[in-house]
Scaffold this active site. Structure first.
Site, PDB file in Angstrom:
ATOM      1  N   LEU A  85       0.751  -1.269   0.056  1.00 14.05           N
ATOM      2  CA  LEU A  85       0.025   0.110  -0.235  1.00 14.05           C
ATOM      3  C   LEU A  85       0.910   1.364  -0.187  1.00 14.05           C
ATOM      4  CD1 LEU A  85      -2.773   1.208   0.185  1.00 14.05           C
ATOM      5  CD2 LEU A  85      -2.675   1.255   2.805  1.00 14.05           C
ATOM      6  N   CYS A  86       0.600   2.099  -0.985  1.00 10.24           N
ATOM      7  CA  CYS A  86       1.507   3.342  -1.191  1.00 10.24           C
ATOM      8  C   CYS A  86       0.685   4.671  -1.171  1.00 10.24           C
ATOM      9  CB  CYS A  86       2.290   3.427  -2.526  1.00 10.24           C
ATOM     10  SG  CYS A  86       3.245   4.596  -2.549  1.00 10.24           S
ATOM     11  N   ILE A  87       0.714   5.233   0.190  1.00 10.20           N
ATOM     12  CA  ILE A  87       0.106   6.423   0.515  1.00 10.20           C
ATOM     13  C   ILE A  87       0.897   7.320   1.221  1.00 10.20           C
ATOM     14  CG2 ILE A  87      -2.405   5.407  -0.014  1.00 10.20           C
ATOM     15  CD1 ILE A  87      -2.507   5.457   3.028  1.00 10.20           C
ATOM     16  N   SER A 131       2.310   8.036  -8.326  1.00  7.07           N
ATOM     17  CA  SER A 131       3.408   7.198  -7.583  1.00  7.07           C
ATOM     18  C   SER A 131       2.815   5.824  -7.039  1.00  7.07           C
ATOM     19  CB  SER A 131       3.570   7.907  -6.281  1.00  7.07           C
ATOM     20  OG  SER A 131       4.717   7.305  -5.321  1.00  7.07           O
TER      21      SER A 131
END
Length: 233
Positions: A85-87, A131
């Site tokens: 998970l990319c946040i 991203s």
């Protein structure tokens, strides 16, 4: 200096946040401890929001908290093939111009599990393609969005995953909300947290080798109370 020993502030923060999320859950989420005596590892279950491609889905993730929480962010990993998970909110508060993220977009101690979960739901509704953690998925999503749904590759994959997840949830006796009305209902849970067998006092004992500095500071503050005009009643 980093340490693997949980700080007293981390234990207090997590105990209070867990209690709050049991009493007033975030819509579309449920949380529980992976182990009844460990506040630093949680299982998070996420229901796919209605009126999105994820409708009917049921996705589980593990959330792990650092010993110095909330000064450092937790990590989240979904229990799927590619669970990254990319946040921004989960990135440490360091200055990294190459990331394209502003420092204010990254983690800070005022954030909480609740704000993280809301960010995850926001990501499901509107993925960040600038991203991405999964570049291939990002490319498919952009094609789907730019074609206004005519390119079905992304949509078909997500709906198939959501349907498979729903079937697995039903096998476990979990009812997945399919309407906005059901999704938004918040069930009040008693503050005793009996299901997790969580006694709040268990997390403040000597097993965690907590520093006594905070207690000394509290006693000092109480001793100084008569000198201030702002004492608590």
């Amino acid at each position: 200096m980093s340490s693997t020993v949980p700080t007293s502030s981390a234990l207090r923060a997590l105990a209070l946040e867990y209690k709050s999320l049991q009493e007033e859950p975030v819509e579309g989420f449920r949380v529980k401890l992976l182990g009844e005596d460990n506040l630093f590892e949680w299982e998070v279950a996420i229901f796919g929001p209605p009126d999105t491609l994820y409708q009917g889905g049921y996705f589980r993730a593990h959330m792990k908290f650092p010993p110095d929480y909330p000064y450092s962010p937790p990590t989240i990993r979904f229990l799927t093939k590619n669970g990254d998970l990319c946040i921004s909110i989960l990135h440490p508060p360091v200055d990294d111009p190459q990331s394209g993220e502003l420092p204010c977009e990254r983690w800070n101690p005022t954030q909480s599990v609740r704000t993280v979960l809301l960010s995850v739901i926001s990501l499901l509704n509107e993925p960040n393609t600038f991203s991405p953690a999964n570049v291939d998925a990002s490319v498919m999503y952009r094609r789907w969005r730019e074609s206004k749904g005519r390119d079905k590759e992304y949509e078909n994959i997500i709906r198939k995953q959501a349907q498979a997840a729903r079937i697995e949830a039903e096998k476990e006796g979990i009812v997945v909300p399919l309407t906005l009305e059901d999704y938004c209902i918040k069930t009040q849970v008693k503050a005793t947290m009996h299901d997790a067998q969580l006694d709040m006092t268990d997390f403040y004992d000597d097993d965690y080798d907590l520093d006594s500095d905070s207690e000394d500071e509290m006693e000092a503050a109480e001793g100084d109370g008569d000198d201030s005009g702002n004492g608590e009643s």
